[in-house]
Every structure is written in C-alpha cells, then in structure tokens.
Design a protein around this motif. Structure first.
Motif, PDB file in Angstrom:
ATOM      1  N   ASP A 168      17.969   6.712  -8.448  1.00  9.03           N
ATOM      2  CA  ASP A 168      18.840   7.608  -9.221  1.00  9.03           C
ATOM      3  C   ASP A 168      20.100   6.922  -9.699  1.00  9.03           C
ATOM      4  N   GLY A 169      20.263   5.629  -9.389  1.00 11.82           N
ATOM      5  CA  GLY A 169      21.408   4.871  -9.874  1.00 11.82           C
ATOM      6  C   GLY A 169      22.609   4.855  -8.949  1.00 11.82           C
ATOM      7  N   ALA A 170      22.451   5.246  -7.696  1.00 10.81           N
ATOM      8  CA  ALA A 170      23.578   5.263  -6.766  1.00 10.81           C
ATOM      9  C   ALA A 170      23.895   3.852  -6.284  1.00 10.81           C
ATOM     10  N   SER A 171      25.168   3.547  -6.142  1.00 10.76           N
ATOM     11  CA  SER A 171      25.589   2.258  -5.614  1.00 10.76           C
ATOM     12  C   SER A 171      25.464   2.241  -4.099  1.00 10.76           C
ATOM     13  N   ARG A 172      25.577   1.054  -3.525  1.00 16.32           N
ATOM     14  CA  ARG A 172      25.453   0.954  -2.073  1.00 16.32           C
ATOM     15  C   ARG A 172      26.594   1.672  -1.356  1.00 16.32           C
ATOM     16  N   MET A 173      27.788   1.601  -1.887  1.00 16.46           N
ATOM     17  CA  MET A 173      28.902   2.302  -1.271  1.00 16.46           C
ATOM     18  C   MET A 173      28.731   3.811  -1.364  1.00 16.46           C
ATOM     19  N   ARG A 174      28.183   4.280  -2.466  1.00 21.51           N
ATOM     20  CA  ARG A 174      27.935   5.718  -2.592  1.00 21.51           C
ATOM     21  C   ARG A 174      26.846   6.156  -1.617  1.00 21.51           C
ATOM     22  N   ILE A 175      25.839   5.337  -1.446  1.00 20.91           N
ATOM     23  CA  ILE A 175      24.801   5.653  -0.461  1.00 20.91           C
ATOM     24  C   ILE A 175      25.402   5.720   0.934  1.00 20.91           C
ATOM     25  N   PHE A 176      26.286   4.788   1.232  1.00 23.52           N
ATOM     26  CA  PHE A 176      26.911   4.743   2.559  1.00 23.52           C
ATOM     27  C   PHE A 176      27.769   5.970   2.815  1.00 23.52           C
ATOM     28  N   THR A 177      28.571   6.371   1.827  1.00 25.33           N
ATOM     29  CA  THR A 177      29.518   7.468   2.033  1.00 25.33           C
ATOM     30  C   THR A 177      28.870   8.846   1.900  1.00 25.33           C
ATOM     31  N   GLN A 178      27.823   8.978   1.065  1.00 21.67           N
ATOM     32  CA  GLN A 178      27.260  10.299   0.794  1.00 21.67           C
ATOM     33  C   GLN A 178      25.915  10.551   1.472  1.00 21.67           C
ATOM     34  N   ILE A 179      25.299   9.517   2.027  1.00 26.58           N
ATOM     35  CA  ILE A 179      24.006   9.710   2.704  1.00 26.58           C
ATOM     36  C   ILE A 179      24.091   9.295   4.169  1.00 26.58           C
ATOM     37  N   ILE A 180      24.521   8.047   4.409  1.00 28.56           N
ATOM     38  CA  ILE A 180      24.515   7.511   5.772  1.00 28.56           C
ATOM     39  C   ILE A 180      25.534   8.216   6.651  1.00 28.56           C
ATOM     40  N   LEU A 181      26.769   8.305   6.191  1.00 23.04           N
ATOM     41  CA  LEU A 181      27.817   8.911   7.027  1.00 23.04           C
ATOM     42  C   LEU A 181      27.573  10.389   7.322  1.00 23.04           C
ATOM     43  N   PRO A 182      27.186  11.222   6.337  1.00 26.98           N
ATOM     44  CA  PRO A 182      26.896  12.625   6.697  1.00 26.98           C
ATOM     45  C   PRO A 182      25.767  12.779   7.705  1.00 26.98           C
ATOM     46  N   LEU A 183      24.761  11.908   7.642  1.00 27.93           N
ATOM     47  CA  LEU A 183      23.666  11.985   8.601  1.00 27.93           C
ATOM     48  C   LEU A 183      24.062  11.445   9.973  1.00 27.93           C
ATOM     49  N   SER A 184      25.192  10.767  10.043  1.00 23.10           N
ATOM     50  CA  SER A 184      25.619  10.123  11.292  1.00 23.10           C
ATOM     51  C   SER A 184      26.797  10.835  11.939  1.00 23.10           C
ATOM     52  N   ARG A 185      27.025  12.080  11.610  1.00 28.41           N
ATOM     53  CA  ARG A 185      28.182  12.793  12.159  1.00 28.41           C
ATOM     54  C   ARG A 185      28.166  12.877  13.682  1.00 28.41           C
ATOM     55  N   PRO A 186      27.028  13.147  14.332  1.00 29.74           N
ATOM     56  CA  PRO A 186      27.076  13.230  15.807  1.00 29.74           C
ATOM     57  C   PRO A 186      27.503  11.929  16.466  1.00 29.74           C
ATOM     58  N   ILE A 187      26.936  10.802  16.022  1.00 29.00           N
ATOM     59  CA  ILE A 187      27.270   9.530  16.650  1.00 29.00           C
ATOM     60  C   ILE A 187      28.681   9.100  16.263  1.00 29.00           C
ATOM     61  N   LEU A 188      29.124   9.414  15.051  1.00 27.68           N
ATOM     62  CA  LEU A 188      30.496   9.087  14.655  1.00 27.68           C
ATOM     63  C   LEU A 188      31.504   9.882  15.479  1.00 27.68           C
ATOM     64  N   ALA A 189      31.189  11.139  15.752  1.00 28.62           N
ATOM     65  CA  ALA A 189      32.086  11.947  16.588  1.00 28.62           C
ATOM     66  C   ALA A 189      32.151  11.394  18.001  1.00 28.62           C
ATOM     67  N   ALA A 190      31.004  10.997  18.540  1.00 30.40           N
ATOM     68  CA  ALA A 190      30.995  10.438  19.898  1.00 30.40           C
ATOM     69  C   ALA A 190      31.776   9.130  19.957  1.00 30.40           C
ATOM     70  N   VAL A 191      31.569   8.252  18.980  1.00 33.79           N
ATOM     71  CA  VAL A 191      32.297   6.979  18.946  1.00 33.79           C
ATOM     72  C   VAL A 191      33.796   7.222  18.812  1.00 33.79           C
ATOM     73  N   ALA A 192      34.176   8.175  17.967  1.00 38.04           N
ATOM     74  CA  ALA A 192      35.602   8.472  17.785  1.00 38.04           C
ATOM     75  C   ALA A 192      36.230   8.946  19.089  1.00 38.04           C
ATOM     76  N   ILE A 193      35.537   9.800  19.815  1.00 40.05           N
ATOM     77  CA  ILE A 193      36.084  10.313  21.073  1.00 40.05           C
ATOM     78  C   ILE A 193      36.198   9.197  22.103  1.00 40.05           C
ATOM     79  N   PHE A 194      35.177   8.353  22.207  1.00 41.96           N
ATOM     80  CA  PHE A 194      35.216   7.261  23.179  1.00 41.96           C
ATOM     81  C   PHE A 194      36.327   6.268  22.854  1.00 41.96           C
ATOM     82  N   VAL A 195      36.500   5.944  21.581  1.00 40.56           N
ATOM     83  CA  VAL A 195      37.553   5.005  21.186  1.00 40.56           C
ATOM     84  C   VAL A 195      38.928   5.613  21.434  1.00 40.56           C
TER      85      VAL A 195
END
Length: 298
Positions: free
Chosen positions: A196-223
């Motif tokens: 669809d023409g998405a850049s790698r940064m757009r894929i990272f911010t709009q696909i990878i990060l939203p799907l990774s909210r549980p692990i990102l929340a856990a990492v944030a709390i541990f840090v």
C-alpha cells in the motif's frame, strides 16, 4: 444389534475414569501452586508489616530489646514528621519522578527502534550486534560506574539531571525482550502495508507499536521501577541537594544519636510508596506483560 448395545456401555464405563483423572491432577496442581503462592506472599508481607509497625513507633519503643508488634506507648507518626522536617521530601520525590519518567520514555524509544531493526531488517553485522547485546546483559552494572563517571565528567554533566538520566537509558535486556516479541508479529501485515506504499517508519509506528502495547507497558513499568530504585549511580553522579533523588536524599537524613530505627523504616516506606501505587494501578499490565514475554520467548 445386541452386541452393539452391550459393548457401548462397557466402553463408556472404561473411559470415564480416564477422563476424570487429568481433571483431578489439574485441580491438585493448581491448589499446590496457590498454596505456594500464598506462603510466599505471607513471607513477603511479614517484613513489610514489621517495617510499617516500626515506622509508627517511637524511637524508644523501636529500639527496645523486647520485640513487640504493638508498642507499649502506642503508635505515633513522629518518625514521618521528623523525616519531613529534616529533608526536602517533595523536591526529592519530584526529582525521582521526572528523572524516572525521562529514563522510561527514552529507554522505550531506543529499545523499540533497536529491537525492530534486529527483528525485521537484515544488515551486515546483525548477528555480531545481537551477540554483543546478549553478552552485555550479564555485565554487572557496578563495573561500568567508573567509565560512566569519567564520561560524564568529560561531558561536563556532573551535578545535572542528565548525569542521572543518560547512563540509565540503555537496557540490553529490554531490547532482547522486545525483539523476541516483534519476532512473533506476522510479517504478512508489513508486506500488505508495503504494497500500500507505507514506509518502514510508518509500519513501525502504526502497526508494530499498537500491536505491542502489552509488552511496551510491561517494559515501561520495569524500567520505571528500576530507575526509581537506583541509588548507587545518582549518589555518585550528584552532589547538589536540589537534584537529589528520593532514595539518595533520604540517606542524607542522619541523626547524631546513632541509628534511628523508626525514622529509617519511615524513610523506606516513603521511598517504596510510589512503587506500591504503580503496582496497584498497573498490576494487570504487569501480569499481562510478563505472560506475553514468556510466550514470546518460546
């Protein structure tokens, strides 16, 4: 027809105990796990309860040779009043809060970007870099204190908040955890986004990060917890009383009369109270993140 009617009940009766046995084992195993967890919880709560009871005693009752949960002269908040009188608790709490928050945000950004590159991008030296990251996990942090101190001196950052923040933003273990989680995300989602023409940064911010909210929340709390509890590095890198963190500031409250047990317990409770609140508000994210991390590593 008669043979079939005779054999079917026999087959059912023979298979019935076999179906019930696994359920009995699972119930017994779950009960054993809950019993062990309850015992461990009680073992953890007893010292915490003793520290709380000591903090609300007078110094005379706290230093008495006879051990008692209920002091003879009754409970008092004099130890907390003394801690607030001798130290700048609000300022130290604010310093710990914003330095820990800054460390958490910067660590998440750096760790997520590095983990995504290791998970999705093929480049020269990728295996070597991954080996270095894994090897750096086993390096004891005190080993790096002297090099980091000289580096902060060279950058003229001693006695600044950046001297506390910057050396704590690199967490190889969190990079490894995020990389393992990113590996489990289907690549078909990215391939469809690329078409669809998405850049790698757009894929990272709009696909990878939203799907990774549980692990990102856990990492944030541990840090955040790790940064809040860190005493040694802020103690070495700062001398200015206006930028002391709460663990370091509480240690500056000394008495000329020797060890003050009630005052020490009150200081410990004040330092632990924000972390207890963090756990109470985010316990679901912590448990979900730990469970997700375990699944990602399999």
């Amino acid at each position: 027809m008669a043979t079939q009617t005779l054999t079917r009940p026999a087959a059912r009766s023979a298979s019935a105990p076999r179906l019930r046995q696994p359920r009995t084992k699972m119930t017994a195993g779950r009960t054993a796990v809950l019993a062990v967890a309850a015992i461990l919880a009680v073992l953890w709560l007893i010292p915490f309860a003793w520290a709380t009871a000591t903090a609300f005693k007078s110094e005379t009752d706290a230093a008495a040779p006879k051990v008692s949960w209920i002091p003879p002269s009754g409970f008092t908040a004099d130890a907390f009043v003394k801690v607030f009188q001798d130290g700048n608790i609000p300022l130290w709490t604010w310093n710990s809060l914003y330095t820990s928050a800054a460390i958490t945000v910067i660590t998440l950004a750096i760790s997520a970007l590095v983990a995504y590159a290791l998970s999705r991008i093929d480049f020269r030296g990728k295996k070597v870099l991954m080996t270095v990251i894994i090897a750096s996990i086993i390096i004891p942090p005190p080993v790096l204190i002297i090099p980091l101190f000289y580096q902060m001196v060279a950058l003229h950052m001693i006695d600044t908040s950046w001297a506390i923040i910057l050396p704590q933003v690199i967490h190889p273990a969190m990079v490894f955890v995020l990389k393992k989680f990113f590996d489990q995300i289907p690549r078909e989602l990215e391939e469809a986004a690329v078409m669809d023409g998405a850049s790698r940064m757009r894929i990272f911010t709009q696909i990878i990060l939203p799907l990774s909210r549980p692990i990102l929340a856990a990492v944030a709390i541990f840090v955040f917890i790790s940064a809040w509890n860190n005493f040694l590095w802020p103690f070495i890198s700062t001398n200015d009383g206006s930028i002391l963190t709460l663990p370091v500031g509480l240690q500056t409250i000394k008495s000329a009369y020797g060890i003050q047990y009630a005052q020490n317990m009150a200081s410990a409770l004040l330092a632990a109270l924000p972390l207890i609140l963090v756990f109470l508000f985010f316990q679901r994210q912590i448990i979900k993140g730990v469970a997700t991390t375990g699944l990602a590593g399999t």
